[in-house]
Design an enzyme around this catalytic site. Structure first.
Site, PDB file in Angstrom:
ATOM      1  N   GLN A 162       9.458 -69.012 -42.787  1.00  9.57           N
ATOM      2  CA  GLN A 162       9.087 -70.110 -43.685  1.00  9.57           C
ATOM      3  C   GLN A 162      10.236 -70.590 -44.572  1.00  9.57           C
ATOM      4  O   GLN A 162      10.181 -71.698 -45.103  1.00  9.57           O
ATOM      5  CB  GLN A 162       7.881 -69.716 -44.550  1.00  9.57           C
ATOM      6  N   ALA A 192      11.393 -71.585 -33.944  1.00 15.53           N
ATOM      7  CA  ALA A 192      11.937 -72.938 -33.764  1.00 15.53           C
ATOM      8  C   ALA A 192      11.007 -74.024 -34.303  1.00 15.53           C
ATOM      9  O   ALA A 192      11.457 -75.022 -34.880  1.00 15.53           O
ATOM     10  CB  ALA A 192      12.222 -73.187 -32.277  1.00 15.53           C
ATOM     11  N   HIS A 193       9.681 -73.816 -34.114  1.00 19.31           N
ATOM     12  CA  HIS A 193       8.774 -74.934 -34.437  1.00 19.31           C
ATOM     13  C   HIS A 193       8.545 -75.147 -35.928  1.00 19.31           C
ATOM     14  O   HIS A 193       7.865 -76.096 -36.326  1.00 19.31           O
ATOM     15  CB  HIS A 193       7.447 -74.818 -33.666  1.00 19.31           C
ATOM     16  N   THR A 199      13.549 -64.802 -17.202  1.00 26.88           N
ATOM     17  CA  THR A 199      14.374 -66.013 -17.204  1.00 26.88           C
ATOM     18  C   THR A 199      14.167 -66.770 -18.509  1.00 26.88           C
ATOM     19  O   THR A 199      13.036 -66.966 -18.949  1.00 26.88           O
ATOM     20  CB  THR A 199      14.009 -66.907 -16.002  1.00 26.88           C
ATOM     21  N   CYS A 210      -3.298 -70.020 -38.615  1.00 27.89           N
ATOM     22  CA  CYS A 210      -3.799 -68.995 -37.696  1.00 27.89           C
ATOM     23  C   CYS A 210      -5.194 -68.529 -38.089  1.00 27.89           C
ATOM     24  O   CYS A 210      -5.944 -68.071 -37.248  1.00 27.89           O
ATOM     25  CB  CYS A 210      -2.865 -67.792 -37.688  1.00 27.89           C
TER      26      CYS A 210
HETATM   27  N1  PLP Z   1       5.709 -65.557 -39.719  1.00 33.43           N
HETATM   28  C1  PLP Z   1       5.322 -66.539 -40.519  1.00 33.43           C
HETATM   29  C2  PLP Z   1       5.566 -66.423 -41.999  1.00 33.43           C
HETATM   30  C3  PLP Z   1       4.699 -67.681 -39.996  1.00 33.43           C
HETATM   31  O1  PLP Z   1       4.312 -68.669 -40.819  1.00 33.43           O
HETATM   32  C4  PLP Z   1       4.465 -67.760 -38.602  1.00 33.43           C
HETATM   33  C5  PLP Z   1       3.752 -68.922 -38.013  1.00 33.43           C
HETATM   34  O2  PLP Z   1       2.778 -69.412 -38.527  1.00 33.43           O
HETATM   35  C6  PLP Z   1       4.891 -66.691 -37.797  1.00 33.43           C
HETATM   36  C7  PLP Z   1       5.510 -65.613 -38.394  1.00 33.43           C
HETATM   37  C8  PLP Z   1       4.685 -66.703 -36.297  1.00 33.43           C
HETATM   38  O3  PLP Z   1       5.570 -67.612 -35.686  1.00 33.43           O
HETATM   39  P1  PLP Z   1       5.371 -68.118 -34.178  1.00 33.43           P
HETATM   40  O4  PLP Z   1       4.395 -69.245 -34.239  1.00 33.43           O
HETATM   41  O5  PLP Z   1       6.737 -68.570 -33.740  1.00 33.43           O
HETATM   42  O6  PLP Z   1       4.909 -66.946 -33.373  1.00 33.43           O
END
Ligand code: PLP
Length: 369
Positions: A168, A189-190, A227, A310
């Site tokens: 973050q 990355a996202h 890969t 999530c």
């Molecule tokens: N750690 C934090 C603080 C996040 O906000 C997130 C995604 O919401 C993740 C880990 C997990 O990342 P990823 O979506 O690349 O698995």
């Protein structure tokens, strides 16, 4: 026009990233020795160079993964006797480690900051053991920033290693300052304008050595078989090269919170008394249900979130707010607005206007049937 105010969930793909990825989709297998393979290898290594520069690590210490979740799972397989984790960590840490009962949670204060006294006591309790500590640089729900430098000093003083989920902070604040002292940092990355499904584990020191989760090939120096996702990695590299901080949106976030307080003087801003990410505000207005607010905002063309992406959809209050000792009824009203570099005062004014309508409706006396 829609306003996307959920950048902590994901940040929109940058146009330059999209263009680089489309080109990379046609590349060969980086493990092949022919020209097509060598071109793919060069693209992957260019991306690795960009991510390494962004994360301040040597190129050979960047391991590309399918995202931060995989990288955190990999970093947190047992290589020590005991794991200590912050109570407000992402579920990729809390549920993703392999330490079983040898994992202790570190208490946080009312703003979600790890109690250094609790850490010091836990380190002393486990003196003589090999200790790994995992603390995020900033929280996805509240934006609360952890004192990683101070935590690293305590952990290293006890002979341990510090793994930092920097997902973050990346692209929002100065990454070096946010993660100073960490032995491994993890990126996604996202969250920085790159594609979903790509992340990196960046090894800064030899104190913490990750254990491969995927075996069966020598890719990524044996740390991650399979890969490579060439286009995804290329997109990640491009996003890392383009990454800037979001310091400029802090004034907009603060003005929004000012307007919120004028609209609802009883609003509670979670983590409001501690340094936070400049783009994040997580708040609750007593008697205003988060699900209702999120739906009304969506209808008004605004994408916001209740707690973390999530866990949204669940009525259960988030584990982050619970760890901060927030009353569950208040926590159920938690709304998160996370701004991006293109967010405007007009966007936040629309949020205020929508909340205003909801509050007026909530205050209106019901007419008996
Ligand atoms: N750690 C934090 C603080 C996040 O906000 C997130 C995604 O919401 C993740 C880990 C997990 O990342 P990823 O979506 O690349 O698995």
């Amino acid at each position: 026009m829609r306003a996307f105010l959920d950048h902590n969930a994901t940040s929109p793909l940058l146009p330059a990233v999209r263009a680089a990825m489309i080109e990379a989709l046609a590349l060969g297998n980086p493990s092949s020795i022919h020209r097509e393979g060598r071109m793919a290898r060069a693209a992957v290594e260019d991306a690795r160079r960009a991510v390494a520069a962004f994360a301040s690590v040597d190129m050979e210490n960047v391991v590309f993964t399918s995202g931060a979740t995989e990288a955190l799972n990999m970093a947190l397989q047992p290589t020590a006797d005991i794991l200590l984790v912050g109570a407000t960590e992402h579920l990729a840490v809390l549920d993703g480690h392999g330490y079983g009962a040898s994992c202790d949670r570190l208490a946080v204060d009312a703003d979600g900051v790890v109690c250094l006294e609790a850490l010091t006591a836990a380190l002393a309790r486990h003196a003589g053991k090999r200790i790994v500590v995992a603390v995020q640089s900033a929280n996805n729900e509240t934006g609360a920033v952890q004192p990683i430098g101070e935590i690293a000093a305590l952990v290293h003083g006890a002979g341990g290693a510090l793994i930092c989920d920097a997902v973050q902070s990346a692209g929002k604040v100065d990454l070096d300052a946010a993660t100073a002292g960490a032995d491994i940092i993890v990126l996604s990355a996202h969250k920085i304008g790159g594609p979903k499904g790509v992340g990196a584990l960046c090894i800064r020191t030899e104190r913490a050595v990750p254990t491969p989760l995927l075996r069966g090939g020598r890719q990524e120096r044996g740390f991650r078989a399979g890969t490579e996702d060439v286009a995804g990695i290329v997109g990640f590299g491009r996003a890392a090269a383009e990454a800037r901080t979001l310091d400029a949106v802090e004034a907009l976030r603060d003005a929004f919170e000012g307007a919120l307080r004028r609209l609802a003087p009883d609003v509670v801003v979670f983590g409001g008394e501690t340094p936070r990410l400049p783009n994040t505000t997580c708040f609750a207005i007593p008697r205003l249900e988060a699900q209702l607010a999120i739906m009304a905002l969506d209808v008004a063309g605004i994408a916001a979130s209740s707690g973390s992406a999530c866990t949204s959809g669940k009525v259960k209050p988030s584990h982050v707010l619970a760890a901060m000792g927030i009353d569950p009824t208040l926590a159920r009203g938690a709304v998160r607005i996370s701004l991006g570099r293109d967010s405007t005062a007009a966007d936040t004014a629309r949020v205020i206007a929508t909340l205003n309508v909801l509050l007026q409706r909530a205050r209106r006396p019901r007419i008996a049937a």
